[in-house]
Each structure stands twice: as structure tokens, then as C-alpha cells.
Design an enzyme around this catalytic site. Structure first.
Site, PDB file in Angstrom:
ATOM      1  N   GLY A 106     -44.291  -3.482  14.934  1.00 58.81           N
ATOM      2  CA  GLY A 106     -45.378  -2.029  14.724  1.00 58.81           C
ATOM      3  C   GLY A 106     -45.578  -1.883  13.498  1.00 58.81           C
ATOM      4  N   CYS A 107     -45.952  -0.879  13.047  1.00 62.32           N
ATOM      5  CA  CYS A 107     -46.473  -0.233  12.050  1.00 62.32           C
ATOM      6  C   CYS A 107     -45.731  -0.521  10.718  1.00 62.32           C
ATOM      7  CB  CYS A 107     -47.001   1.075  12.031  1.00 62.32           C
ATOM      8  SG  CYS A 107     -48.493   1.425  13.219  1.00 62.32           S
ATOM      9  N   TRP A 108     -44.520  -0.430  10.818  1.00 60.59           N
ATOM     10  CA  TRP A 108     -43.600  -0.709   9.718  1.00 60.59           C
ATOM     11  C   TRP A 108     -43.701  -2.144   9.170  1.00 60.59           C
ATOM     12  CZ3 TRP A 108     -39.096  -3.690  10.448  1.00 60.59           C
ATOM     13  CH2 TRP A 108     -38.567  -3.452  12.072  1.00 60.59           C
TER      14      TRP A 108
END
Length: 411
Positions: A180-182
Site C-alpha cells: 500500500g501507500c507506505w
């Protein structure tokens, strides 16, 4: 080579053998910290104009006259602080694959076939842009780290990218899937560890996503009150970013953009359900708990960055530069409020949000690229808006917070 006993092993009080004089390292370490030598980005050519997207989405999906649904989507687009995004899903794609224009029709195989093709391609484009800035041959690359949430294949996307780039078969690869976004913060953290593991190590780190392929679907009455569905359609874009990392720059051949001195990863307790993505027959279905992520940041961010700040004498946050993942405008507002910094301190993050939306894992790397460009445009003395130290902040499901302490360099 001398045996373990011959090198002076003795037995301690617990009955364990301990070396008095360990054997010298066989692989020498670098002397200095990891440096960012180059940054490259790439996006698909198709642009989503935020102002006209609601009507276009309804037309592409054959949605009838549903003014309440359209007005809700228009409101979210108008208040998103996003002007445009880049997308792999076009009108032509939806016409060729009508299952995209449904909410629940089986389409996962179609989506994965597309994503498994375009993600390596856009990743290679970003990597070659970074290599061009770096000015060194691909044969100098010793390690590669890749992050994506958009693909599923064996061999993995890292293998496909390495072959498309023509990297040496001996290049050591790490693949981070479904992060995901991390993911952008994670490839920086792991890349730093690898760059400092051996002298002359050169690490290619890549984050690439095809969010629209995995998330595009028809708006329906069933989704009317699901804020996560609308956020996926309103904020997500596609693209890739690549960086070249290494320590001890080669004189007259490599010039650092930033130096990396510390990194951390923290999974906030009790927040695993804040953002969840589930693969279904209809693609990737996102679930977002309303207002939870801003609350998490407000409670924990200051404490998380304090460890890194203490290493450099605990400067004021206003005396640092900030490279923050712009997952949505409220994220940036909360970071400003929590760290007591003006909105202008996050201008590169706001600019990336405006022009690209949330690209998931590559987004904070886009911001890092924009930080050095913005600093130069505004006549700042360093690549960090004139500040010496700064943080890269990656955020995403888990809820995970990735931090990297950066040192800027003079222009």
C-alpha cells in the site's frame, strides 16, 4: 583460514564459546552514509481532469440519471485539492473490457493481466529516467528493491523489471508486495540498509502502481454511502518512481541529492482496520474507517519523529523540511497542525497532490523529487528548501508510519 578455536575462542561463564578476536570482515563496509544520487518518475499519458471526471465516469460506466450520486461525487472531486491525475484506465479500456463498467462482475483476471503488463513497463521507464540522471551504467547496480500493490505473478514483478532493464543476474532483489501507500518509505528504508551493507553497493529502489486498474468500478446505489469507494475514485492515480542509492560517492561521477541518516517503521497498535484492501472477483476493494487516519496521525506523529530529531539536537520542526505522503488533503492538514508548521512547509506535498493525486507507494518519492525541484525554483540554498535536516514520511495500511531522516545538500 584459522579455525574457530585457533582464532582465540574462550568459554564464558554460561558455557558459550566467545571469540576474543573476531575474524576481519570479508566484505568491507562503506565509510559514509547512504546518498540519494538520482530520482526518476513516470506516469501513463492519459490524464483525468478532476472537474469533468464525475460526468465522464458516469458516461463510461453507463450510469443513468442519478443526480444525488453525481452531486456527491462532484462535491468530493471539487473539494479534493486535486486538479488532475494520471490513469491506465481509459474509455477505450472500458469499451474493450465491459466488466470494468460494473461494480461486482468478475474482472480480477482481466485486471491482473493488465497490471502485470503495465506496472513493469512504467517501473522501467522511471528507472531509466533515474539512471539517466545518475550517469552510471546499469551494470553498476548491485541490489534492487521493488514495491507494488497492483500485481500478482510468479516470478514476481521484481524479476520482470530486472529482466526488462537487463540487470545482471547476480543483482540481489527484494520484492515488497501488497504494502500500500507506505511502500515508498519502505523501499527507502530497506534500500539504505542494503547500500550500507557493502562498499560500492548501488541500490535501485522502485515503487510502481496501477491503482485505477485495480480499483475502477461502476458507482451504484450500493456504494452511495461508502466513503472508501468514492475516495478511491476521487484520489487515486497511477505512476512509478525510482531512486539510485549508495554510499561513498565516486569522485567526479556521482553527486548526492540527499543523505540518509536514520529510518524507522512503526505499526500503530489498534489501527489495523483503519485502511484495508481485499482482493475479490471484482478487483481490489478498499475499506477506510472515516476520520480514523487523521486521528492516528494527530496522536502519534510527534512522538514517532522525536527519536530521529533527538539524534540531531531536537531542532524545531519549522527549521526542517518535510517530505510527506499526500494521501489526501486532510492528511497534510493534520501534519501541519500536529507539528505546528505552516502549510507552506508542505508545499511540495500539496503540489504533488494537486497534479497527481494519491499514487499510493510512489507518492512520497514524487514529493522528494518535487522537493529538490521546488527548492531550486524558489532560490533556496539547499535541496531541502534551505533547511539542513528533514523527514520523509510514508503512511499507509497497518497503520504503518515510515520515517527517513534526510540531510539536504547545497546547490
Amino acid at each position: 583460514m584459522a579455525s574457530y578455536v585457533e582464532r582465540g575462542a574462550v568459554t564464558n561463564g554460561h558455557g558459550h564459546k566467545v571469540l576474543q578476536q573476531p575474524h576481519p570482515r570479508l566484505v568491507p563496509l562503506p565509510d559514509g552514509p547512504t546518498c540519494v544520487f538520482a530520482i526518476g518518475t513516470a506516469c501513463p499519458p492519459t490524464t483525468i481532469e478532476q472537474k469533468t471526471y464525475p460526468e465522464k465516469l458516469f458516461e463510461m460506466c453507463g450510469v443513468g440519471d442519478n443526480k444525488p450520486l453525481l452531486q456527491k461525487l462532484k462535491y468530493m472531486c471539487d473539494t479534493s485539492c486535486i486538479e488532475k491525475r494520471h490513469a491506465f484506465v481509459t474509455e477505450e479500456v472500458v469499451k474493450e473490457y465491459p466488466e470494468f463498467a460494473s461494480y461486482s462482475d468478475k474482472s480480477l483476471t482481466t485486471r491482473l493481466n493488465m497490471a502485470n503488463k503495465v506496472v513493469p513497463e512504467i517501473a522501467v521507464e522511471a528507472a531509466m529516467n533515474a539512471v539517466q540522471e545518475w550517469g552510471r551504467p546499469l551494470s553498476d547496480i548491485t541490489h534492487m528493491v521493488v514495491a507494488t500493490t497492483s500485481t500478482l505473478s510468479i516470478p514476481g514483478t521484481d524479476f520482470v523489471i530486472a529482466r526488462k532493464l537487463g540487470l545482471k543476474p547476480s543483482v540481489q532483489r527484494i520484492f515488497m508486495n501488497q504494502v500500500g501507500c507506505w511502500g515508498g518509505g519502505a523501499v527507502m528504508r530497506v534500500g539504505r540498509i542494503l547500500a550500507e551493507s557493502a562498499k560500492d553497493a548501488r541500490v535501485l529502489v522502485i515503487a510502481a502502481e496501477a491503482n485505477t486498474i485495480m480499483n475502477f468500478r461502476k458507482p451504484t446505489e450500493e456504494t452511495f454511502y461508502k466513503v472508501d469507494y468514492f475516495l478511491a475514485h476521487v484520489t487515486l492515480g497511477d505512476g512509478a518512481a525510482a531512486l539510485i542509492l549508495g554510499a561513498d560517492p565516486k569522485l567526479n561521477h556521482e553527486r548526492p541529492l540527499y543523505e540518509m541518516y536514520w529510518s524507522s517503521q512503526t505499526a500503530i497498535e489498534g489501527s489495523a482496520e483503519a485502511i484495508v484492501g481485499t482482493f475479490s472477483d471484482a478487483g481490489l476493494v478498499q475499506s477506510l474507517q472515516k476520520n480514523v487516519v487523521p486521528d492516528i496521525l494527530g496522536k502519534h506523529l510527534k512522538g514517532l519523529v522525536s527519536e530521529g530529531m533527538e539524534l540531531i539536537g531536537s531542532p524545531s520542526p519549522t527549521d526542517m523540511f518535510w517530505v510527506v505522503h499526500p494521501g489526501a488533503y486532510r492528511i497534510l492538514e493534520v501534519v501541519s497542525e500536529t507539528m505546528d508548521i505552516k502549510k507552506e512547509k508542505l508545499q511540495p506535498s500539496w503540489d504533488i497532490l494537486r497534479d497527481f493525486g494519491n499514487i499510493s507507494s510512489p507518492t512520497c518519492l514524487f514529493v522528494l523529487d518535487e522537493m529538490r525541484k521546488y527548492s531550486k525554483r524558489t532560490g533556496a540554498a539547499t535541496t531541502g528548501e534551505g533547511c539542513e535536516w528533514g523527514f520523509l514520511v510514508g503512511l499507509g495500511p497497518g497503520f504503518n508510519v515510515e520515517l527517513t531522516l534526510l540531510l539536504s545538500v547545497p546547490f
